[in-house]
Design an enzyme around this catalytic site. Structure first.
Site, PDB file in Angstrom:
ATOM      1  CD  GLU A  36      -7.874   1.536 -10.806  1.00  0.00           C
ATOM      2  OE1 GLU A  36      -7.504   2.364  -9.710  1.00  0.00           O
ATOM      3  OE2 GLU A  36      -7.962   0.576 -10.973  1.00  0.00           O
ATOM      4  CB  ALA A 129       4.644  -2.702  -7.415  1.00  0.00           C
ATOM      5  CB  SER A 132      -1.586   0.715  -1.790  1.00  0.00           C
ATOM      6  OG  SER A 132      -1.954   1.317  -1.614  1.00  0.00           O
ATOM      7  CB  SER A 133       4.166  -0.603  -0.353  1.00  0.00           C
ATOM      8  OG  SER A 133       4.845   0.308  -1.132  1.00  0.00           O
ATOM      9  CG  ASP A 178      -4.519   3.569  -2.283  1.00  0.00           C
ATOM     10  OD1 ASP A 178      -5.142   2.987  -2.983  1.00  0.00           O
ATOM     11  OD2 ASP A 178      -3.758   4.010  -2.750  1.00  0.00           O
TER      12      ASP A 178
HETATM   13  P1  ADP Z   1       3.119   2.192  -3.892  1.00  0.00           P
HETATM   14  O1  ADP Z   1       2.528   2.967  -2.697  1.00  0.00           O
HETATM   15  O2  ADP Z   1       2.267   2.043  -4.671  1.00  0.00           O
HETATM   16  O3  ADP Z   1       4.004   0.984  -3.137  1.00  0.00           O
HETATM   17  P2  ADP Z   1       4.192   4.534  -3.330  1.00  0.00           P
HETATM   18  O4  ADP Z   1       5.313   5.301  -4.147  1.00  0.00           O
HETATM   19  O5  ADP Z   1       3.252   5.434  -3.021  1.00  0.00           O
HETATM   20  O6  ADP Z   1       4.275   3.470  -4.079  1.00  0.00           O
HETATM   21  O7  ADP Z   1       5.321   4.206  -1.953  1.00  0.00           O
HETATM   22  C1  ADP Z   1       6.505   3.924  -1.870  1.00  0.00           C
HETATM   23  C2  ADP Z   1       7.339   4.708  -0.642  1.00  0.00           C
HETATM   24  O8  ADP Z   1       6.222   4.247   0.690  1.00  0.00           O
HETATM   25  C3  ADP Z   1       8.234   3.917  -0.909  1.00  0.00           C
HETATM   26  O9  ADP Z   1       9.338   4.982  -1.620  1.00  0.00           O
HETATM   27  C4  ADP Z   1       9.091   4.103   0.369  1.00  0.00           C
HETATM   28  O10 ADP Z   1       9.011   5.653   1.177  1.00  0.00           O
HETATM   29  C5  ADP Z   1       7.454   3.768   1.228  1.00  0.00           C
HETATM   30  N1  ADP Z   1       7.595   2.708   1.386  1.00  0.00           N
HETATM   31  C6  ADP Z   1       6.829   1.400   1.188  1.00  0.00           C
HETATM   32  N2  ADP Z   1       7.404  -0.470   1.643  1.00  0.00           N
HETATM   33  C7  ADP Z   1       8.213   0.031   2.677  1.00  0.00           C
HETATM   34  C8  ADP Z   1       9.373  -0.156   3.486  1.00  0.00           C
HETATM   35  N3  ADP Z   1       8.980  -1.612   3.891  1.00  0.00           N
HETATM   36  N4  ADP Z   1       9.690   0.046   4.447  1.00  0.00           N
HETATM   37  C9  ADP Z   1      10.117   1.128   4.139  1.00  0.00           C
HETATM   38  N5  ADP Z   1       9.752   2.738   3.341  1.00  0.00           N
HETATM   39  C10 ADP Z   1       8.452   2.059   2.187  1.00  0.00           C
HETATM   40 MG    MG Z   2       1.040   4.748  -2.621  1.00  0.00          MG
END
Ligand code: ADP
Ligand code: MG
Length: 399
Positions: A36, A129, A132-133, A178
């Site tokens: 990390e 969360a 890494s969405s 990521d």
């Molecule tokens: P993490 O990567 O840790 O989940 P981030 O803040 O880096 O958090 O990314 C989250 C952002 O990615 C959301 O605010 C949105 O803009 C975008 N995002 C993620 N998943 C989706 C989804 N399924 N549909 C639309 N936007 C998304």
């Molecule tokens: Mg992210």
């Protein structure tokens, strides 16, 4: 399950855009097992892909238009966003569409023959969360475009284009971990990545076969001090590397650490604002963390996954006490897991909230999870979301 979701995503695409998609692709969220705050120090990381994925149903367009739609209303989805490719500019759009638009922009900037597309997304990756969405969203978009336009790009190249989208178009200064995890992970493995030369190796991590489980504890906390604190940590690491005369802290060997800390002790200490680490603590974290990644790999290669538990817990202590990126909720999750008999636990991701990982005997998993939930209730914290991290496949085409 995946087939059913793929069909559902294709069906939603048809409802949104009025025709069937050319295909459906998937990319996973990830957790980092160990390593990390090492990725901007040319160091080692070891993520694994989660079973949680973002699916993209997509078709090409011939008119230079990109349309994106997400089923996730909470992210600002629900509406079709329509963008002209020749009008894409970095940071021109603050909303979620910047992530897929940034991928198209990065590909075109690299001279790749990519045109317009219609995309619909369906996600089971928790947003924000620390799982890494954002990288899953970028990588699934990159893979879909790669297939639709026959680009034939390698997984590593897709990951770098996705990172460029996030860095230069969205404006988030993330490392390469990521996107590489989302693009390159394989089922039943953790991915060892050397962020200096981007060499990688799939390290067998068969939890179920060994009677083990890795729990993710999503604290549901997102502290706002994140950005400035991240910049301060990076600055301390750069300061340390300069003071030690190395290109990056990766170049300080573990055996040289006492001498390095001794030489830094003579220099004036400018501890960062807001309780950040001083330069010696930052150096100690990065050098010991790289060492822990190597030790985890050695123990997994030796067929002894239980033995990585103490390394995870040591890593947490280093992030909490030296690098100072933990928070009360993460510390409580790790302490409660330890008290309930977990083999090891640590915060994962950038810190100041997000998630922890907990290694447990399968038979004890429910009891340990229950104790963590109890501890959070007793402290008056929101109920954490706890689920197993089954090492899963990276990005792929489903239909
Ligand atoms: P993490 O990567 O840790 O989940 P981030 O803040 O880096 O958090 O990314 C989250 C952002 O990615 C959301 O605010 C949105 O803009 C975008 N995002 C993620 N998943 C989706 C989804 N399924 N549909 C639309 N936007 C998304
Ligand atoms: Mg992210």
């Amino acid at each position: 399950m995946t087939d059913q979701r793929a069909r559902h995503t294709a069906e939603r695409f048809r409802e949104v855009y009025g025709a069937a998609p050319a295909g459906v692709w998937a990319a996973p969220g990830r957790v980092n097992l160990i390593g990390e705050h090492t990725d901007y120090n040319d160091g080692f990381v070891m993520p694994l892909a989660l079973p949680h994925t973002i699916l993209a149903a997509a078709s090409p367009r011939t008119d230079g238009v990109l349309r994106v739609h997400s089923g996730d209303g909470s992210s600002g989805g629900g509406q079709i966003a329509e963008l002209r490719l020749d009008a894409l500019r970095p940071a021109s759009d603050g909303g979620w569409a910047a992530y897929p638009a940034g991928v198209v922009w990065a590909m075109r900037e690299a001279g790749l023959p990519v045109g317009g597309a219609d995309l619909h997304y369906d996600s089971t990756v928790p947003v924000g969360a620390g799982l890494s969405s954002s990288a899953a969203l970028e990588v699934v978009t990159a893979l879909a475009l790669d297939d639709l336009y026959g680009l034939g790009l390698t997984r590593q190249r897709l990951a770098r284009l996705a990172q460029r989208a996030e860095n230069a178009f969205v404006g988030v200064p993330c490392g390469i971990m990521d996107q590489t995890a989302a693009a390159c992970c394989t089922e039943g493995h953790a991915l060892f990545l050397d962020t200096r030369d981007l060499s990688q190796r799939q390290v067998p991590f068969d939890l179920a076969g060994r009677g083990l489980r890795l729990l993710v504890v999503d604290t549901r906390v997102k502290h706002e001090l994140g950005d400035g604190a991240y910049a301060q940590r990076r600055a301390m690491c750069e300061h340390g590397a300069r003071a030690l005369g190395v290109h990056a802290l990766r170049d300080v060997q573990y055996a040289q650490l006492p001498a390095a800390l001794g030489s830094l002790a003579a220099a004036p200490q400018d501890a960062g604002p807001g309780g950040g680490p001083d330069v010696r603590a930052a150096v100690r974290h990065v050098v010991t963390e790289n060492r822990r990644v190597e030790d985890v790999i050695a123990r997994l290669d030796a067929g002894d996954p239980r033995a990585i538990g103490p390394l995870l817990t040591d890593g947490h202590a280093s992030l909490r006490d030296d690098f100072r990126v933990s928070c009360a909720e993460l510390d409580l999750a790790v302490a409660a897991a330890g008290a309930a008999g977990a083999l090891g636990a640590r915060m994962t991701g950038g810190g100041f909230g997000g998630s922890a990982v907990v290694l447990v005997e399968e038979a004890a998993a429910d009891a340990v999870a229950g104790r963590i939930v109890q501890a959070f209730a007793a402290a008056g914290y929101a109920r954490p979301r706890i689920f197993p991290a089954v090492p899963s496949a990276g990005a792929r085409r489903l239909v």
